[in-house]
Design a protein around this motif. Sequence first.
Motif, PDB file in Angstrom:
ATOM      1  N   GLU A  42       0.824  -1.207   0.000  1.00 58.95           N
ATOM      2  CA  GLU A  42       0.000   0.000   0.000  1.00 58.95           C
ATOM      3  C   GLU A  42       0.864   1.266   0.000  1.00 58.95           C
ATOM      4  O   GLU A  42       0.565   2.233  -0.699  1.00 58.95           O
ATOM      5  N   ILE A  43       1.944   1.250   0.759  1.00 55.46           N
ATOM      6  CA  ILE A  43       2.843   2.410   0.822  1.00 55.46           C
ATOM      7  C   ILE A  43       3.519   2.637  -0.524  1.00 55.46           C
ATOM      8  O   ILE A  43       3.648   3.767  -0.996  1.00 55.46           O
ATOM      9  N   LEU A  44       3.944   1.567  -1.179  1.00 53.95           N
ATOM     10  CA  LEU A  44       4.571   1.700  -2.496  1.00 53.95           C
ATOM     11  C   LEU A  44       3.589   2.264  -3.518  1.00 53.95           C
ATOM     12  O   LEU A  44       3.959   3.087  -4.364  1.00 53.95           O
ATOM     13  N   VAL A  45       2.342   1.827  -3.442  1.00 53.89           N
ATOM     14  CA  VAL A  45       1.329   2.348  -4.360  1.00 53.89           C
ATOM     15  C   VAL A  45       1.118   3.843  -4.120  1.00 53.89           C
ATOM     16  O   VAL A  45       1.033   4.633  -5.062  1.00 53.89           O
ATOM     17  N   GLU A  46       1.046   4.242  -2.861  1.00 55.00           N
ATOM     18  CA  GLU A  46       0.859   5.663  -2.534  1.00 55.00           C
ATOM     19  C   GLU A  46       2.025   6.497  -3.055  1.00 55.00           C
ATOM     20  O   GLU A  46       1.839   7.599  -3.587  1.00 55.00           O
ATOM     21  N   ARG A  47       3.238   5.992  -2.907  1.00 57.92           N
ATOM     22  CA  ARG A  47       4.419   6.733  -3.336  1.00 57.92           C
ATOM     23  C   ARG A  47       4.460   6.944  -4.843  1.00 57.92           C
ATOM     24  O   ARG A  47       5.037   7.921  -5.317  1.00 57.92           O
ATOM     25  N   HIS A  48       3.869   6.039  -5.590  1.00 59.86           N
ATOM     26  CA  HIS A  48       3.958   6.109  -7.046  1.00 59.86           C
ATOM     27  C   HIS A  48       2.632   6.504  -7.687  1.00 59.86           C
ATOM     28  O   HIS A  48       2.415   6.255  -8.875  1.00 59.86           O
ATOM     29  N   GLU A  49       1.764   7.126  -6.908  1.00 57.57           N
ATOM     30  CA  GLU A  49       0.498   7.616  -7.456  1.00 57.57           C
ATOM     31  C   GLU A  49       0.746   8.635  -8.564  1.00 57.57           C
ATOM     32  O   GLU A  49       0.056   8.641  -9.596  1.00 57.57           O
ATOM     33  N   LYS A  50       1.745   9.519  -8.378  1.00 55.98           N
ATOM     34  CA  LYS A  50       2.039  10.533  -9.394  1.00 55.98           C
ATOM     35  C   LYS A  50       2.475   9.897 -10.708  1.00 55.98           C
ATOM     36  O   LYS A  50       2.179  10.426 -11.788  1.00 55.98           O
ATOM     37  N   LEU A  51       3.180   8.784 -10.620  1.00 56.57           N
ATOM     38  CA  LEU A  51       3.596   8.091 -11.843  1.00 56.57           C
ATOM     39  C   LEU A  51       2.368   7.615 -12.612  1.00 56.57           C
ATOM     40  O   LEU A  51       2.307   7.748 -13.848  1.00 56.57           O
ATOM     41  N   VAL A  52       1.394   7.042 -11.897  1.00 58.10           N
ATOM     42  CA  VAL A  52       0.174   6.572 -12.553  1.00 58.10           C
ATOM     43  C   VAL A  52      -0.579   7.743 -13.173  1.00 58.10           C
ATOM     44  O   VAL A  52      -1.040   7.669 -14.320  1.00 58.10           O
ATOM     45  N   ARG A  53      -0.694   8.858 -12.423  1.00 61.91           N
ATOM     46  CA  ARG A  53      -1.398  10.033 -12.953  1.00 61.91           C
ATOM     47  C   ARG A  53      -0.696  10.580 -14.183  1.00 61.91           C
ATOM     48  O   ARG A  53      -1.334  11.053 -15.122  1.00 61.91           O
ATOM     49  N   SER A  54       0.635  10.524 -14.180  1.00 56.78           N
ATOM     50  CA  SER A  54       1.390  11.007 -15.338  1.00 56.78           C
ATOM     51  C   SER A  54       1.091  10.166 -16.574  1.00 56.78           C
ATOM     52  O   SER A  54       0.941  10.697 -17.682  1.00 56.78           O
ATOM     53  N   CYS A  55       0.986   8.854 -16.398  1.00 57.47           N
ATOM     54  CA  CYS A  55       0.673   7.969 -17.529  1.00 57.47           C
ATOM     55  C   CYS A  55      -0.758   8.170 -18.014  1.00 57.47           C
ATOM     56  O   CYS A  55      -1.031   8.074 -19.208  1.00 57.47           O
ATOM     57  N   VAL A  56      -1.666   8.470 -17.077  1.00 53.37           N
ATOM     58  CA  VAL A  56      -3.071   8.658 -17.432  1.00 53.37           C
ATOM     59  C   VAL A  56      -3.299  10.005 -18.100  1.00 53.37           C
ATOM     60  O   VAL A  56      -4.189  10.156 -18.945  1.00 53.37           O
ATOM     61  N   ARG A  57      -2.478  11.006 -17.745  1.00 50.17           N
ATOM     62  CA  ARG A  57      -2.711  12.384 -18.198  1.00 50.17           C
ATOM     63  C   ARG A  57      -2.756  12.498 -19.722  1.00 50.17           C
ATOM     64  O   ARG A  57      -3.507  13.307 -20.268  1.00 50.17           O
ATOM     65  N   GLN A  58      -1.979  11.708 -20.411  1.00 52.78           N
ATOM     66  CA  GLN A  58      -1.959  11.819 -21.876  1.00 52.78           C
ATOM     67  C   GLN A  58      -3.262  11.351 -22.515  1.00 52.78           C
ATOM     68  O   GLN A  58      -3.494  11.585 -23.699  1.00 52.78           O
ATOM     69  N   TYR A  59      -4.117  10.704 -21.731  1.00 51.04           N
ATOM     70  CA  TYR A  59      -5.409  10.252 -22.241  1.00 51.04           C
ATOM     71  C   TYR A  59      -6.558  11.075 -21.673  1.00 51.04           C
ATOM     72  O   TYR A  59      -7.707  10.645 -21.675  1.00 51.04           O
ATOM     73  N   ARG A  60      -6.251  12.283 -21.172  1.00 51.46           N
ATOM     74  CA  ARG A  60      -7.280  13.085 -20.505  1.00 51.46           C
ATOM     75  C   ARG A  60      -8.394  13.512 -21.450  1.00 51.46           C
ATOM     76  O   ARG A  60      -9.480  13.869 -20.994  1.00 51.46           O
TER      77      ARG A  60
END
Length: 268
Positions: A42-60
């Motif tokens: 869970e902590i690792l997922v929280e730390r890399h939330e920005k990475l996921v958002r960055s990958c999603v942003r190109q499909y906004r």
Amino acid sequence: MTNVTTGATGLRTRLRQLSDDELLGRLRVLPRGSEERAAACEILVERHEKLVRSCVRQYRNSPEPTEDLMQVGYVGLLKAINNYDPAIGNSLSAYAAPCVSGEIKRHFRDKRWQIHVRRSAQEALLELRKATEELTHQLGRQPGDGELAERLGISDEELLEARQADMVFTTYSLDAPLSDRDESAELGDVLGDEDAEVDRAIDMAALATHWDELPEREQRILVMRFYGNLTQAEIGTRLGISQMHVSRLLTRALGHLRDRLLDAAVSV
């Protein structure tokens, strides 16, 4: 209850002080289903939330809701966390980025629109791109759908159709030559087929994360049924139990694996 809550909070506090590699190292030795392993993940997922958002942003600008794509991206992140070896890779972020992007692309590949797009939708898409750029400069922010529809003089449904058209990839004929030379190879000659084993490998990796949670007898039943191609009656004969009992154990094992995989996708 208070002691349990305090203990869980203290555990997460201690784990948060560890680096990614240290957390990943603990994940590899902790038993699956343990509270500490779940907390580290869970902590690792929280730390890399920005990475996921960055990958999603190109499909906004896609028709898919951002939160839905975030859930898809988290699935890719969890796969990266489970498969990454700190002793081999340089960083979890570098390893996870293509895993997250690949999971999102897989999502679009499975749900993408038909290649044929009506001409009116194609024209609306061009106007939509132009209007988006102009309004962004005028307003100093990204325009909303209502503002775009009003600017273009179209309905909300027509605006959505234009956005959907943007999801269609550029296509080329498989007979198209690769060069201007005589007897040039055609595009279809160099395209590889989709490897079904890739998807199968990913599915097997996901199942492996929960395999040890099953009792040994249920593991044997699954192996005999799906790898040995034995019937339930044949399995029952080998284990000395009835076919009905085999059926119940098989159903329970498959149900457990299905629920665990679905819970993993939803919990992130």
